[in-house]
Write a protein that holds these residues in place. Structure first.
Motif, short mmCIF file in Angstrom:
data_model
loop_
_atom_site.label_atom_id
_atom_site.label_comp_id
_atom_site.label_asym_id
_atom_site.label_seq_id
_atom_site.Cartn_x
_atom_site.Cartn_y
_atom_site.Cartn_z
N GLY A 117 8.15 -12.34 -2.48
CA GLY A 117 9.53 -11.93 -2.72
C GLY A 117 9.69 -10.53 -3.28
N ASP A 118 8.58 -9.86 -3.60
CA ASP A 118 8.65 -8.51 -4.17
C ASP A 118 8.68 -7.45 -3.07
OD1 ASP A 118 8.55 -9.56 -6.70
OD2 ASP A 118 6.41 -9.14 -7.01
N LEU A 119 9.16 -6.27 -3.45
CA LEU A 119 9.20 -5.10 -2.56
C LEU A 119 8.25 -4.04 -3.09
CD1 LEU A 119 13.07 -4.56 -2.25
CD2 LEU A 119 11.56 -5.44 -0.46
N THR A 120 7.67 -3.27 -2.18
CA THR A 120 6.91 -2.10 -2.60
C THR A 120 7.90 -0.96 -2.82
OG1 THR A 120 6.63 -1.26 -0.35
CG2 THR A 120 4.93 -2.78 -1.17
N GLU A 121 7.40 0.14 -3.31
CA GLU A 121 8.19 1.37 -3.33
C GLU A 121 8.18 1.90 -1.90
OE1 GLU A 121 9.69 2.71 -6.06
OE2 GLU A 121 9.01 0.95 -7.18
N TRP A 122 9.00 2.89 -1.61
CA TRP A 122 8.96 3.54 -0.30
C TRP A 122 7.63 4.28 -0.20
CZ3 TRP A 122 12.09 2.66 3.68
CH2 TRP A 122 13.35 2.11 3.43
N LEU A 123 6.91 4.04 0.88
CA LEU A 123 5.62 4.69 1.10
C LEU A 123 5.73 5.65 2.27
CD1 LEU A 123 3.30 1.54 0.93
CD2 LEU A 123 3.84 3.12 -0.92
N GLU A 124 5.18 6.84 2.10
CA GLU A 124 5.16 7.81 3.20
C GLU A 124 3.97 7.48 4.08
OE1 GLU A 124 5.47 11.95 2.21
OE2 GLU A 124 6.79 11.50 0.51
N THR A 125 4.23 7.17 5.35
CA THR A 125 3.17 6.84 6.30
C THR A 125 3.32 7.70 7.54
OG1 THR A 125 4.43 5.13 7.47
CG2 THR A 125 3.23 4.42 5.51
#
Length: 182
Positions: A117-125
């Motif tokens: 249910g958790d979200l990561t931070e925005w990741l630059e890919t």
């Protein structure tokens, strides 16, 4: 005779305790414990001007809108269908199930302490800015300490034998006096 000498001089003097085994087991938990798997969903927002006619500022505001909708209680899959620029958008951003060891180092760092249910931070890919949703965390069962004990004991014993054998040979070489007669 050589093996009897090694057994007498080295192996007979080595003791591997339960504390040594437990300590090794704890230090190498990933090797003996089961590996975590993650069911992941993703939203991709492309920030370059070619793929997004709004440009960088448009991508930034789009990311803010996405986060606001998710925090307001909208299901991640619905938000992904509406906003993601990924080929998986039609499936609600569902990527599949991945073992922790197969994830990229960047994603491993982002998800290691997260739960279902958790979200990561925005990741630059390479694909753009990505937001990952942990749909599920599956902990595979591994070997218990009791199941691993014989393997660990043998490994520790072999390491100590090799170390002591090399030390013993060095000591023998140091003490020996070889005289060459012509």
């Amino acid at each position: 005779m050589r093996s009897k000498l090694v057994n007498y001089e080295i192996k007979s003097r080595i003791v591997i305790t339960n504390a040594d085994i437990e300590s090794y087991y704890k230090e190498n938990q990933l090797q003996y414990g089961g590996e975590k798997s993650y069911r992941l969903r993703s939203i991709i927002v492309k920030s370059d001007g070619l793929s997004n006619d709004l440009g960088e500022t448009g991508a930034k505001s789009k990311k803010e809108i996405i986060l606001a909708e998710i925090k307001s209680g909208q299901p991640f899959s619905k938000v992904a269908k509406a906003y993601s620029e990924s080929s998986f958008a039609s499936e609600g951003g569902y990527l599949g199930e991945f073992n922790y060891s197969t994830l990229s180092p960047q994603l491993q760092a982002a998800v290691k302490d997260l739960e279902t249910g958790d979200l990561t931070e925005w990741l630059e890919t390479d694909y753009g800015d990505q937001l990952f949703f942990i749909e599920g965390v599956i902990q595979a069962s591994g070997k218990s300490l009791e199941e691993s004990k014989p393997e660990i004991e043998k490994k520790l014993f072999d390491e100590v034998v090799n170390q002591k054998f090399n030390s013993w040979l060095e000591e023998l070489r140091r003490r020996s006096h070889i005289k060459t007669i012509k």
